[in-house]
Design a protein around this motif. Sequence first.
Motif, PDB file in Angstrom:
ATOM      1  N   UNK A  93       0.949  -1.006  -0.154  1.00  0.00           N
ATOM      2  CA  UNK A  93       0.024   0.060   0.203  1.00  0.00           C
ATOM      3  C   UNK A  93       0.946   1.175  -0.142  1.00  0.00           C
ATOM      4  N   UNK A  94       0.287   2.349  -0.504  1.00  0.00           N
ATOM      5  CA  UNK A  94       1.254   3.533  -0.417  1.00  0.00           C
ATOM      6  C   UNK A  94       0.320   4.695   0.242  1.00  0.00           C
ATOM      7  N   UNK A  95       1.030   5.319   1.141  1.00  0.00           N
ATOM      8  CA  UNK A  95       0.424   6.345   1.986  1.00  0.00           C
ATOM      9  C   UNK A  95       0.285   7.595   1.309  1.00  0.00           C
ATOM     10  N   UNK A  96       0.903   8.005   0.598  1.00  0.00           N
ATOM     11  CA  UNK A  96       0.713   9.191  -0.041  1.00  0.00           C
ATOM     12  C   UNK A  96       0.510   9.399  -1.602  1.00  0.00           C
ATOM     13  N   UNK A  97       0.125   8.318  -2.360  1.00  0.00           N
ATOM     14  CA  UNK A  97      -0.141   8.186  -3.494  1.00  0.00           C
ATOM     15  C   UNK A  97      -1.364   7.507  -3.963  1.00  0.00           C
ATOM     16  N   UNK A  98      -2.311   7.739  -4.765  1.00  0.00           N
ATOM     17  CA  UNK A  98      -3.334   7.266  -5.253  1.00  0.00           C
ATOM     18  C   UNK A  98      -2.688   6.575  -6.759  1.00  0.00           C
ATOM     19  N   UNK A  99      -3.194   5.255  -7.176  1.00  0.00           N
ATOM     20  CA  UNK A  99      -2.494   4.985  -8.297  1.00  0.00           C
ATOM     21  C   UNK A  99      -3.554   4.324  -9.385  1.00  0.00           C
ATOM     22  N   UNK A 100      -3.506   4.547 -10.517  1.00  0.00           N
ATOM     23  CA  UNK A 100      -4.189   4.017 -11.356  1.00  0.00           C
ATOM     24  C   UNK A 100      -3.642   3.029 -12.451  1.00  0.00           C
ATOM     25  N   UNK A 101      -4.176   1.969 -12.564  1.00  0.00           N
ATOM     26  CA  UNK A 101      -3.475   0.984 -13.567  1.00  0.00           C
ATOM     27  C   UNK A 101      -4.287   0.868 -14.927  1.00  0.00           C
ATOM     28  N   UNK A 102      -3.876   1.059 -16.051  1.00  0.00           N
ATOM     29  CA  UNK A 102      -4.505   0.890 -17.194  1.00  0.00           C
ATOM     30  C   UNK A 102      -3.759  -0.674 -17.938  1.00  0.00           C
ATOM     31  N   UNK A 103      -4.636  -1.518 -17.702  1.00  0.00           N
ATOM     32  CA  UNK A 103      -4.045  -2.778 -18.058  1.00  0.00           C
ATOM     33  C   UNK A 103      -4.402  -3.093 -19.683  1.00  0.00           C
ATOM     34  N   UNK A 104      -3.177  -3.529 -20.172  1.00  0.00           N
ATOM     35  CA  UNK A 104      -2.976  -3.608 -21.680  1.00  0.00           C
ATOM     36  C   UNK A 104      -2.929  -4.818 -22.270  1.00  0.00           C
ATOM     37  N   UNK A 105      -2.422  -5.862 -21.203  1.00  0.00           N
ATOM     38  CA  UNK A 105      -1.834  -7.027 -21.866  1.00  0.00           C
ATOM     39  C   UNK A 105      -2.005  -8.044 -20.689  1.00  0.00           C
ATOM     40  N   UNK A 106      -2.525  -9.316 -21.204  1.00  0.00           N
ATOM     41  CA  UNK A 106      -2.735 -10.595 -20.228  1.00  0.00           C
ATOM     42  C   UNK A 106      -3.836 -10.245 -19.092  1.00  0.00           C
ATOM     43  N   UNK A 107      -3.868 -11.332 -18.164  1.00  0.00           N
ATOM     44  CA  UNK A 107      -4.805 -11.412 -17.217  1.00  0.00           C
ATOM     45  C   UNK A 107      -4.016 -11.607 -15.776  1.00  0.00           C
ATOM     46  N   UNK A 108      -4.749 -11.302 -14.739  1.00  0.00           N
ATOM     47  CA  UNK A 108      -4.210 -11.538 -13.494  1.00  0.00           C
ATOM     48  C   UNK A 108      -5.256 -11.589 -12.408  1.00  0.00           C
ATOM     49  N   UNK A 109      -5.082 -12.082 -11.205  1.00  0.00           N
ATOM     50  CA  UNK A 109      -5.951 -12.072 -10.177  1.00  0.00           C
ATOM     51  C   UNK A 109      -5.404 -10.670  -9.338  1.00  0.00           C
ATOM     52  N   UNK A 110      -6.461  -9.682  -8.977  1.00  0.00           N
ATOM     53  CA  UNK A 110      -5.964  -8.581  -8.476  1.00  0.00           C
ATOM     54  C   UNK A 110      -6.604  -8.496  -7.036  1.00  0.00           C
ATOM     55  N   UNK A 111      -6.077  -8.199  -6.020  1.00  0.00           N
ATOM     56  CA  UNK A 111      -6.548  -8.039  -4.509  1.00  0.00           C
ATOM     57  C   UNK A 111      -6.516  -6.819  -4.177  1.00  0.00           C
ATOM     58  N   UNK A 112      -7.811  -5.971  -3.790  1.00  0.00           N
ATOM     59  CA  UNK A 112      -7.970  -4.724  -3.281  1.00  0.00           C
ATOM     60  C   UNK A 112      -8.305  -4.924  -1.760  1.00  0.00           C
ATOM     61  N   UNK A 113      -8.217  -3.646  -1.109  1.00  0.00           N
ATOM     62  CA  UNK A 113      -8.880  -3.608   0.470  1.00  0.00           C
ATOM     63  C   UNK A 113      -8.292  -4.664   1.236  1.00  0.00           C
ATOM     64  N   UNK A 114      -8.888  -4.854   2.296  1.00  0.00           N
ATOM     65  CA  UNK A 114      -8.110  -5.835   3.229  1.00  0.00           C
ATOM     66  C   UNK A 114      -6.885  -5.123   3.925  1.00  0.00           C
ATOM     67  N   UNK A 115      -6.230  -6.188   4.602  1.00  0.00           N
ATOM     68  CA  UNK A 115      -4.961  -6.030   5.536  1.00  0.00           C
ATOM     69  C   UNK A 115      -3.853  -6.499   5.034  1.00  0.00           C
ATOM     70  N   UNK A 116      -2.715  -6.100   5.243  1.00  0.00           N
ATOM     71  CA  UNK A 116      -1.441  -6.406   5.109  1.00  0.00           C
ATOM     72  C   UNK A 116      -1.189  -7.459   6.368  1.00  0.00           C
ATOM     73  N   UNK A 117      -0.380  -8.584   5.949  1.00  0.00           N
ATOM     74  CA  UNK A 117       0.221  -9.469   6.937  1.00  0.00           C
ATOM     75  C   UNK A 117       1.823  -8.945   6.948  1.00  0.00           C
ATOM     76  N   UNK A 118       2.019  -8.790   8.018  1.00  0.00           N
ATOM     77  CA  UNK A 118       3.406  -8.417   8.591  1.00  0.00           C
ATOM     78  C   UNK A 118       3.715  -7.030   7.871  1.00  0.00           C
ATOM     79  N   UNK A 119       3.306  -5.988   7.963  1.00  0.00           N
ATOM     80  CA  UNK A 119       3.366  -4.817   7.356  1.00  0.00           C
ATOM     81  C   UNK A 119       4.749  -4.431   7.849  1.00  0.00           C
ATOM     82  N   UNK A 120       5.481  -3.651   6.903  1.00  0.00           N
ATOM     83  CA  UNK A 120       6.864  -3.015   7.097  1.00  0.00           C
ATOM     84  C   UNK A 120       6.855  -1.831   6.232  1.00  0.00           C
ATOM     85  N   UNK A 121       7.393  -0.774   6.869  1.00  0.00           N
ATOM     86  CA  UNK A 121       7.621   0.415   5.927  1.00  0.00           C
ATOM     87  C   UNK A 121       8.983   0.089   5.302  1.00  0.00           C
TER      88      UNK A 121
END
Length: 176
Positions: A93-121
């Motif tokens: 996650x990013x504390x100071x930046x919003x991001x936008x993805x423009x997907x152009x190639x291939x497919x993937x599973x994307x996870x959003x929301x939730x909580x990080x396990x063992x978060x480290x800055x």
Amino acid sequence: SGGDVVYVPRNVPYAIEPSARFEYVALRIFTPRPARGAGPGGEGGAQPTSYFARKADIDKTFASEPRSTQLRFPGGVNVAMIIYDGAIGPYESHETVDQIYFVRHGTAKAALDGRLINPVVTTPGQVRGTGYLDSSEYTIGPGDIVWIPRNQLHFVDPGIGRIGYFLVGMPTSQSG
């Protein structure tokens, strides 16, 4: 033509005069600091001379480049071309930046929301973890646009495949 990317520098007049149906995404970002690698030629390469990136060249890069790279425009303007080839992206996650993805190639599973396990800055404003919990999962593919608000967990997994997308980051001061 369809799929091209055009960079229009600030204060440069332009006109769009389509002869048929015309769809586009206009993105205006005003940031007080230069992009990484900004300056003559970006990160050590020759200074780009075109404000256009043709779809055929973009598709070739996403299909064949072994890792993430930059789409470079004159004046040190860069757009990240993120590529994961049979490897997962970071849990982050990013504390100071919003991001936008423009997907152009291939497919993937994307996870959003939730909580990080063992978060480290890992760097100022960036938090990474070893996994995630309680996230919403989506399948993303060509033509999808994904908006990730600041402080939002995100993760991309192409499985054994390949995914390529443009990543545009917007500093907090510009994204609300």
